[in-house]
Design an enzyme around this catalytic site. Structure first.
Site, short mmCIF file in Angstrom:
data_model
loop_
_atom_site.label_atom_id
_atom_site.label_comp_id
_atom_site.label_asym_id
_atom_site.label_seq_id
_atom_site.Cartn_x
_atom_site.Cartn_y
_atom_site.Cartn_z
CB ILE A 33 -10.82 -35.59 19.26
CG1 ILE A 33 -9.79 -36.46 19.94
CG2 ILE A 33 -10.31 -34.19 19.04
CD1 ILE A 33 -8.54 -36.69 19.11
N GLY B 205 -14.63 -19.80 11.92
CA GLY B 205 -13.97 -20.62 12.94
C GLY B 205 -13.65 -22.03 12.50
CG HIS C 278 -16.05 -30.57 10.07
ND1 HIS C 278 -15.04 -29.97 9.35
CD2 HIS C 278 -16.14 -29.88 11.22
CE1 HIS C 278 -14.54 -28.96 10.04
NE2 HIS C 278 -15.19 -28.88 11.18
P1 AMP Z 1 -14.00 -26.86 13.20
O1 AMP Z 1 -13.35 -25.97 14.22
O2 AMP Z 1 -15.42 -26.52 12.90
O3 AMP Z 1 -13.14 -26.99 11.96
O4 AMP Z 1 -14.10 -28.29 13.86
C1 AMP Z 1 -13.08 -29.24 13.83
C2 AMP Z 1 -13.41 -30.23 14.90
O5 AMP Z 1 -12.67 -31.41 14.65
C3 AMP Z 1 -13.07 -29.78 16.31
O6 AMP Z 1 -14.27 -29.78 17.09
C4 AMP Z 1 -12.06 -30.81 16.78
O7 AMP Z 1 -12.20 -31.11 18.15
C5 AMP Z 1 -12.38 -32.00 15.88
N1 AMP Z 1 -11.29 -32.93 15.66
C6 AMP Z 1 -10.02 -32.63 15.29
N2 AMP Z 1 -9.31 -33.77 15.13
C7 AMP Z 1 -10.14 -34.81 15.41
C8 AMP Z 1 -10.02 -36.22 15.42
N3 AMP Z 1 -8.87 -36.82 15.12
N4 AMP Z 1 -11.09 -36.96 15.74
C9 AMP Z 1 -12.28 -36.37 16.06
N5 AMP Z 1 -12.46 -35.04 16.06
C10 AMP Z 1 -11.42 -34.26 15.74
#
Ligand code: AMP
Length: 113
Positions: A31, A92, A99
């Site tokens: 996102i 982080g 993911h």
């Molecule tokens: P992390 O900081 O490695 O936990 O990455 C989490 C990622 O999830 C971040 O890059 C966010 O931008 C992404 N994110 C959070 N909510 C959503 C969502 N609803 N759809 C797609 N990506 C998301």
């Protein structure tokens, strides 16, 4: 973890468009993209982080890496790309569901912040 954000996305509850989906995993665009291509690949099963993997997850992790390879080809990332798995607070990680970030489409710097 039925209320976990990525569990809900994996179940299709938020209407997220999947670039690739199997019974076990899903891939969708981040996102808040940090590169021209920024895709997240998740297991549908709730796993908190890489640190929580169990021996029985080995096949699933292989499937995720093969999915990433095919997504990179699909996105035309022939000059290279980066796969990132932020793990825990010092890593982080902001979403508590494992993911894999697939980042590409520009020259990425090293070391990361
Ligand atoms: P992390 O900081 O490695 O936990 O990455 C989490 C990622 O999830 C971040 O890059 C966010 O931008 C992404 N994110 C959070 N909510 C959503 C969502 N609803 N759809 C797609 N990506 C998301």
């Amino acid at each position: 973890m039925s209320d976990c954000l990525f569990c809900r996305i994996g179940r299709g509850e938020l209407g997220t468009q999947f670039l690739l989906e199997t019974d076990q995993l899903a891939a969708f665009r981040d996102i808040n993209p940090q590169a021209p291509t920024h895709i997240l690949v998740i297991p549908k099963k709730h796993i908190q982080s890489l640190a929580d993997l169990q021996p029985e997850d080995q096949g699933l992790m292989g499937d995720i890496l093969m999915a990433i390879k095919s997504l990179a080809e699909q996105e035309g990332l022939e000059d290279g790309y980066r796969v990132v798995v932020n793990t825990g607070p010092d890593g982080g990680q902001s979403v508590g569901h494992l993911h894999f970030h697939l980042l590409g489409g520009r020259s990425l710097q090293w070391p990361p912040g």
